[in-house]
Design an enzyme around this catalytic site. Structure first.
Site, short mmCIF file in Angstrom:
data_model
loop_
_atom_site.label_atom_id
_atom_site.label_comp_id
_atom_site.label_asym_id
_atom_site.label_seq_id
_atom_site.Cartn_x
_atom_site.Cartn_y
_atom_site.Cartn_z
N ASP A 9 -32.34 33.54 -34.13
CA ASP A 9 -32.96 34.80 -33.88
C ASP A 9 -32.31 35.57 -32.63
O ASP A 9 -31.79 34.74 -31.72
CB ASP A 9 -34.35 34.43 -33.60
CG ASP A 9 -35.23 35.54 -33.13
OD1 ASP A 9 -35.28 36.70 -33.82
OD2 ASP A 9 -35.84 35.69 -32.07
N ASP A 11 -33.73 38.58 -30.18
CA ASP A 11 -34.63 38.80 -29.26
C ASP A 11 -35.49 37.59 -28.94
O ASP A 11 -36.11 37.15 -29.83
CB ASP A 11 -35.72 40.01 -29.82
CG ASP A 11 -34.78 41.33 -29.98
OD1 ASP A 11 -33.79 41.75 -29.38
OD2 ASP A 11 -35.13 41.90 -30.98
P1 B16 Z 1 -35.81 47.00 -33.63
P2 B16 Z 1 -35.50 39.39 -33.58
C1 B16 Z 1 -37.11 41.76 -33.61
O1 B16 Z 1 -35.94 40.98 -33.40
C2 B16 Z 1 -38.26 41.68 -32.50
O2 B16 Z 1 -38.55 40.44 -32.23
C3 B16 Z 1 -39.17 42.55 -32.75
O3 B16 Z 1 -40.15 42.86 -31.59
C4 B16 Z 1 -38.65 43.88 -33.40
O4 B16 Z 1 -40.04 44.88 -33.58
C5 B16 Z 1 -37.77 43.87 -34.57
O5 B16 Z 1 -36.86 43.09 -33.90
C6 B16 Z 1 -37.12 45.27 -35.01
O6 B16 Z 1 -36.46 45.88 -33.79
O7 B16 Z 1 -36.74 48.23 -33.50
O8 B16 Z 1 -34.84 47.14 -32.43
O9 B16 Z 1 -35.01 47.32 -35.10
O10 B16 Z 1 -36.78 38.76 -32.59
O11 B16 Z 1 -35.89 39.18 -35.04
O12 B16 Z 1 -34.35 39.12 -33.34
MG MG Z 2 -37.37 37.04 -31.57
#
Ligand code: B16
Ligand code: MG
Length: 211
Positions: A9, A11
């Site tokens: 993952d 974030d």
């Molecule tokens: P974006 P991951 C996710 O990333 C985040 O945890 C989540 O909080 C976010 O809403 C989602 O990506 C979409 O992100 O707005 O930048 O497209 O943890 O799966 O790496």
């Molecule tokens: Mg994450």
């Protein structure tokens, strides 16, 4: 070797952009007068931007139109991208960088499995644009976590079966997605105590004892 590949993952695992997601959503929620705190923010980990917005709006007394919701999502993303713009290679911790290079030297296939549409930009900012063999992210999927699509896509991109890959996650939705896809999962951060995860990491470097 127990696994042939690792799907990370982004974030909250590779870097701390989960904090920027929080700050950007908090700014929007405050402007709209909607209660939002770090505990509620944990519900947004791993889920898509629009699903995150809908979770936040559950606490609103106003029913917004689809057009307004799209504008809110864009506003949040603009705030988030301003925070991302300040990032640099200094935002990749030594602990993560050293472990990633160790896994690569061992011959493991390494991929990203992130719900974020900003994943390529973040990887570029932290100096990992060309590091992973595959990047499966929010731009290439229809269903975000807890659906297993992004991890199945990542495994397919590195030509490995789910049973041969370990997924590393910080979100409960991500652990659920990994298990649903037939992957073993190592959980850290908010999901650390997830009963569905096979391994529980105090920090990223603990992976070195597993793989
Ligand atoms: P974006 P991951 C996710 O990333 C985040 O945890 C989540 O909080 C976010 O809403 C989602 O990506 C979409 O992100 O707005 O930048 O497209 O943890 O799966 O790496
Ligand atoms: Mg994450």
């Amino acid at each position: 070797m127990k696994y042939k590949g690792i799907i990370f993952d982004l974030d909250g695992v590779i870097c701390s952009t989960d904090e920027y997601h929080y700050q950007a959503w908090k700014a929007l929620a405050d402007r709209l007068g909607i209660p939002f705190d770090r505990e509620r923010n944990n519900l947004l980990r791993g889920v898509s931007r629009m699903e995150s917005l809908n979770i936040i709006l559950e606490k609103s007394e106003i029913a917004y139109t689809e057009e307004e919701k799209l504008a809110f999502a864009e506003e949040k993303n603009n705030t988030y991208r301003q925070l991302l713009a300040r990032m640099s290679t200094a935002d990749l911790s030594e602990e993560v960088e050293n472990a990633l290079h160790h896994f690569k030297r061992k011959g493991l296939k390494l991929a990203i499995g992130s719900s974020s549409k900003n994943a390529p930009y973040i990887l570029e900012k932290i100096g990992l644009a060309d590091f992973f063999q595959a990047v499966a992210d929010g731009n290439g999927i229809t269903h975000s976590k807890p659906h297993p699509e992004v991890f199945l896509l990542a495994a397919d991109m590195i030509s490995l079966a789910p049973k041969d890959c370990l997924v590393v996650e910080d979100a409960h939705a991500g652990v659920e997605a990994a298990v649903a896809g037939g992957f073993d999962c190592a959980a850290m951060g908010d999901a650390k105590s997830s009963p569905e995860a096979k391994y529980h990491l105090e920090s990223f470097g603990d992976l070195l004892d597993i793989v």
